[in-house]
Design an enzyme around this catalytic site. Sequence first.
Site, mmCIF file in Angstrom:
data_model
loop_
_atom_site.group_PDB
_atom_site.id
_atom_site.type_symbol
_atom_site.label_atom_id
_atom_site.label_comp_id
_atom_site.label_asym_id
_atom_site.label_seq_id
_atom_site.Cartn_x
_atom_site.Cartn_y
_atom_site.Cartn_z
ATOM 1 N N HIS A 131 49.054 47.839 45.372
ATOM 2 C CA HIS A 131 49.459 48.008 44.004
ATOM 3 C C HIS A 131 49.642 46.651 43.250
ATOM 4 C CE1 HIS A 131 51.450 52.163 45.263
ATOM 5 N NE2 HIS A 131 49.712 52.109 45.240
ATOM 6 N N THR A 204 57.647 54.232 53.563
ATOM 7 C CA THR A 204 57.206 54.816 52.408
ATOM 8 C C THR A 204 57.147 56.191 52.461
ATOM 9 O OG1 THR A 204 54.874 55.034 51.262
ATOM 10 C CG2 THR A 204 54.603 54.928 53.552
ATOM 11 N N SER A 205 57.415 56.863 51.139
ATOM 12 C CA SER A 205 57.766 58.306 50.853
ATOM 13 C C SER A 205 56.257 59.076 50.967
ATOM 14 C CB SER A 205 58.256 58.615 49.666
ATOM 15 O OG SER A 205 57.533 57.825 48.387
#
Length: 263
Positions: A131, A204-205
């Site tokens: 990202h 992390t979701s």
Amino acid sequence: MRSGTLSLQLLQVQDPNSQIVHALQTAQSLTVLTGAGVSAASGVPTFRGQEGLWKSYRPEILATPQAFAKNPKLVWEWYQWRRTKIATCKPNRSHEIISKWSHHYSKFTLITQNVDGLHEQAGTENVVHLHGSIWEVFCWNDCQLSPPRWIDKTLIYSKMPPACPYCGGLIRPGVIWFGESISSEILESATRGLICDVFLTVGTSSIVYPAASLICAAKAKGAFTAEINLEPTPVSEQVDVSMLGAAEEVLPKLDSFLVDSLL
Ligand code: OAD
């Protein structure tokens, strides 16, 4: 996931003979995928959950190209606030253990969704920034004079929104916003990481794609897969081992079982 299964898996972290410890001890290659939960203990806010950024801020007015086109000053103020906060944060035990492992395994890849730079600060090798980085910028107009992107660690810009030093137009944060594509080079680097003995996701979701798809893709290619998170995620039922707990506690515990094999 059933609660009986969870408590059994929690026990695995305490067990030096558990599947995950064995997998990490015998692996030649390791890939780790990290999310905001890894930096939570450093004081960097996560995106989701009770204290998450998306509880108080709307991604559509702060983290899309349309939002920037409409109000670059507002978007930059938000990134300036985040930069100022992150600048006070230091790597925690999770970053340190992942960095240590990055020097141990003969093939190691860290794929991170985090833009804070704490993995590099901890000395981690072979980091793939899915990202982008909050410490990089590039010209909003893609001007011909500027490099494709460059490091700019300014905390408070004298002029808002900040200008491109090459063409006088605008610069934008070097992060991926919602609706934008990840470059093919970055995706190829992440894809190379899918070929590994162990693929571990941490903090992390597992709901933002393509990151969320990587662990199952690695499993399909033969990797032993494991996840560490405070709570179950959409991939918990699909991975080989799901460990519930804080990364900064679970990772040192796992590492303590690996001490001999990592020497
Ligand atoms: P999220 O905020 O969505 O999820 C953080 C996850 O970490 C949650 O599942 C928490 O349960 C877990 N967590 C929190 N503290 C933890 C700890 N100490 N130890 C272990 N787990 C912990 O963050 P990401 O999954 O990274 O994208 O979010 C993915 C992307 O969504 C971000 O990169 C960002 C966001 O919108 C963009 O901005 C494009």
